[in-house]
Design a protein around this motif. Sequence first.
Motif, PDB file in Angstrom:
ATOM      1  N   ALA A 120     -11.138  -8.592   5.589  1.00  0.00           N
ATOM      2  CA  ALA A 120     -11.506  -7.279   5.054  1.00  0.00           C
ATOM      3  C   ALA A 120     -11.269  -6.183   6.089  1.00  0.00           C
ATOM      4  N   SER A 121     -11.610  -6.451   7.352  1.00  0.00           N
ATOM      5  CA  SER A 121     -11.385  -5.454   8.404  1.00  0.00           C
ATOM      6  C   SER A 121      -9.904  -5.207   8.619  1.00  0.00           C
ATOM      7  N   HIS A 122      -9.112  -6.267   8.581  1.00  0.00           N
ATOM      8  CA  HIS A 122      -7.659  -6.111   8.730  1.00  0.00           C
ATOM      9  C   HIS A 122      -7.078  -5.284   7.584  1.00  0.00           C
TER      10      HIS A 122
ATOM     11  N   ASP B  83      -8.769  -3.028   5.800  1.00  0.00           N
ATOM     12  CA  ASP B  83      -9.213  -1.645   5.974  1.00  0.00           C
ATOM     13  C   ASP B  83      -8.355  -0.915   7.009  1.00  0.00           C
ATOM     14  N   ALA B  84      -8.017  -1.588   8.092  1.00  0.00           N
ATOM     15  CA  ALA B  84      -7.178  -0.966   9.116  1.00  0.00           C
ATOM     16  C   ALA B  84      -5.787  -0.660   8.578  1.00  0.00           C
ATOM     17  N   ALA B  85      -5.215  -1.598   7.836  1.00  0.00           N
ATOM     18  CA  ALA B  85      -3.883  -1.375   7.266  1.00  0.00           C
ATOM     19  C   ALA B  85      -3.910  -0.243   6.242  1.00  0.00           C
ATOM     20  N   SER B  86      -4.988  -0.163   5.454  1.00  0.00           N
ATOM     21  CA  SER B  86      -5.103   0.927   4.478  1.00  0.00           C
ATOM     22  C   SER B  86      -5.198   2.277   5.181  1.00  0.00           C
ATOM     23  N   ALA B  87      -5.996   2.340   6.249  1.00  0.00           N
ATOM     24  CA  ALA B  87      -6.098   3.592   7.006  1.00  0.00           C
ATOM     25  C   ALA B  87      -4.766   3.955   7.656  1.00  0.00           C
ATOM     26  N   ASP B  88      -4.023   2.958   8.129  1.00  0.00           N
ATOM     27  CA  ASP B  88      -2.701   3.224   8.704  1.00  0.00           C
ATOM     28  C   ASP B  88      -1.758   3.810   7.651  1.00  0.00           C
ATOM     29  N   ALA B  89      -1.827   3.270   6.439  1.00  0.00           N
ATOM     30  CA  ALA B  89      -0.973   3.790   5.367  1.00  0.00           C
ATOM     31  C   ALA B  89      -1.346   5.229   5.027  1.00  0.00           C
ATOM     32  N   GLN B  90      -2.639   5.527   4.993  1.00  0.00           N
ATOM     33  CA  GLN B  90      -3.069   6.887   4.718  1.00  0.00           C
ATOM     34  C   GLN B  90      -2.683   7.828   5.858  1.00  0.00           C
ATOM     35  N   GLN B  91      -2.741   7.326   7.086  1.00  0.00           N
ATOM     36  CA  GLN B  91      -2.303   8.135   8.219  1.00  0.00           C
ATOM     37  C   GLN B  91      -0.815   8.445   8.127  1.00  0.00           C
ATOM     38  N   ALA B  92      -0.019   7.454   7.761  1.00  0.00           N
ATOM     39  CA  ALA B  92       1.425   7.680   7.612  1.00  0.00           C
ATOM     40  C   ALA B  92       1.703   8.710   6.525  1.00  0.00           C
TER      41      ALA B  92
ATOM     42  N   ALA C 278      -6.581   7.768  11.775  1.00  0.00           N
ATOM     43  CA  ALA C 278      -6.381   6.936  12.970  1.00  0.00           C
ATOM     44  C   ALA C 278      -7.718   6.449  13.509  1.00  0.00           C
ATOM     45  N   VAL C 279      -8.734   7.305  13.457  1.00  0.00           N
ATOM     46  CA  VAL C 279     -10.078   6.901  13.882  1.00  0.00           C
ATOM     47  C   VAL C 279     -10.601   5.787  12.972  1.00  0.00           C
ATOM     48  N   ALA C 280     -10.397   5.940  11.663  1.00  0.00           N
ATOM     49  CA  ALA C 280     -10.866   4.920  10.720  1.00  0.00           C
ATOM     50  C   ALA C 280     -10.170   3.586  10.957  1.00  0.00           C
ATOM     51  N   ALA C 281      -8.872   3.620  11.226  1.00  0.00           N
ATOM     52  CA  ALA C 281      -8.137   2.384  11.490  1.00  0.00           C
ATOM     53  C   ALA C 281      -8.626   1.722  12.767  1.00  0.00           C
ATOM     54  N   ALA C 282      -8.862   2.515  13.811  1.00  0.00           N
ATOM     55  CA  ALA C 282      -9.345   1.954  15.077  1.00  0.00           C
ATOM     56  C   ALA C 282     -10.736   1.348  14.910  1.00  0.00           C
ATOM     57  N   ASN C 283     -11.574   1.957  14.100  1.00  0.00           N
ATOM     58  CA  ASN C 283     -12.914   1.424  13.851  1.00  0.00           C
ATOM     59  C   ASN C 283     -12.844   0.083  13.122  1.00  0.00           C
ATOM     60  N   ALA C 284     -11.921  -0.005  12.148  1.00  0.00           N
ATOM     61  CA  ALA C 284     -11.768  -1.262  11.422  1.00  0.00           C
ATOM     62  C   ALA C 284     -11.253  -2.373  12.331  1.00  0.00           C
ATOM     63  N   ARG C 285     -10.432  -2.023  13.287  1.00  0.00           N
ATOM     64  CA  ARG C 285      -9.881  -3.048  14.190  1.00  0.00           C
ATOM     65  C   ARG C 285     -10.946  -3.569  15.160  1.00  0.00           C
ATOM     66  N   ILE C 286     -11.985  -2.781  15.392  1.00  0.00           N
ATOM     67  CA  ILE C 286     -13.103  -3.315  16.176  1.00  0.00           C
ATOM     68  C   ILE C 286     -13.766  -4.467  15.426  1.00  0.00           C
TER      69      ILE C 286
ATOM     70  N   GLN D 280     -10.631  -3.616  24.125  1.00  0.00           N
ATOM     71  CA  GLN D 280      -9.428  -2.812  23.891  1.00  0.00           C
ATOM     72  C   GLN D 280      -9.554  -2.025  22.593  1.00  0.00           C
ATOM     73  N   ALA D 281     -10.070  -2.682  21.540  1.00  0.00           N
ATOM     74  CA  ALA D 281     -10.233  -1.998  20.259  1.00  0.00           C
ATOM     75  C   ALA D 281     -11.226  -0.844  20.370  1.00  0.00           C
ATOM     76  N   ARG D 282     -12.312  -1.044  21.104  1.00  0.00           N
ATOM     77  CA  ARG D 282     -13.287   0.020  21.269  1.00  0.00           C
ATOM     78  C   ARG D 282     -12.710   1.181  22.078  1.00  0.00           C
TER      79      ARG D 282
END
Length: 397
Positions: free
Chosen positions: A74-76, A78-87, A221-229, A290-292
């Motif tokens: 689920a976290s992965h 969420d991060a991919a979804s945020a990356d798509a929205q960032q793009a 980008a912040v949302a994606a980084a948070n999900a990767r934590i 690193q994620a944090r």
Amino acid sequence: MQANQNLRAAAARVRQARALRQGAGADRYPELTVGMGPTRQRTSDAGPQGGSTATAWRAQAGISYEADLFGRVASHLDAASADAQQAQALYQSVMLALQADVAQAYFTIRQLDAESMLYAHTVSLRRAGLDLLETRFHEGDITELDVTRARSELASAQSQALEAARQRAAAEHGLALLLGRAPSEFTLAAQELHRISIDIPAGLPSSLLERRPDIAAAERAVAAANARIGEARAAFFPQLILTGAFGYESTDLGDLLRWSSRSFILGPLAGTMLSLPLFDGGRRQSRVDQARARYEEDVALYRQSVLQAFKEVEDGLSALRLLDEQSKTQDVAAASASRAAELSKAQYDAGSISYLEVIDADREVLRHRQTGVRLDGLRAQATVQLIRALGGGWSQS
């Protein structure tokens, strides 16, 4: 927007991010495979079958599924979804920048058109003045010095006109590049720049900045980084992978699909079903750290983007206000210079001053008119910058 190559590249990056998001979403579902083929095997001579050789035919379907017990999948996703929205937001940012660049290039060309028309008018007046002075010189009314000075001023105006033409050609080539066209195939007819007058409503809400695509991209980008934590922290917990295979198995190809040849297996074909990490020398903790740190970096960049947006809006508002006042003052100066030039010419015709004073007055007129044209160009540029700083304008819609 249809032909610009930078915008096409940004659109391709959006499709890449969406494809990665689709791939991340596929982890939520089981993976099903099918296969068929023979296996040739010979047992040891010391074994129970005494070194026999056999061929086994198999036709099987396999299934594998990771139970997302601790939110890694689920976290992965969420991060991919945020990356798509960032793009997508970055694509909008490139598009807004392209529109602003096209507008600024257009107004630059119009400013140079106005300067060229001013130089053309000046050249025409100075050529007529030179003809008149040459006539008076041949009649013996004036000295050759006045004619030489007039000829020098005419050449100077012609040189300035050629310089404006060179700058316009370069600006036109830059606009062609933004439009995705070859410079040799693009021309823009000359047109004088008219003074732009805009009415900006007082008290623009700061919520307008929320639609700026660069700020939206920084927030995603912040949302994606948070999900990767969360994805990195999930590596500390057990991973449960369910596997199975079912189908047919036979030593004879002709008996492969008989009911009696059916077989199945539940559980991992190799390794274990449930794995729990115990010691890795700090590898997983380093990934969490690193994620944090990446999250903290993106938060700082997001805040900086917001501060930069406020600065750009304030710069645009103050620039338009001051340029409006400066243009009004410059109009007065230009009118006064024109009147002074008329008086100087009248005094020269009366013989009370030298032609050098007429030249100085004429130079002042040209200088003030040049400044007025450039101020009009700066007003247009500042208007475009303010619209870009507000994410497309100040309309609430």
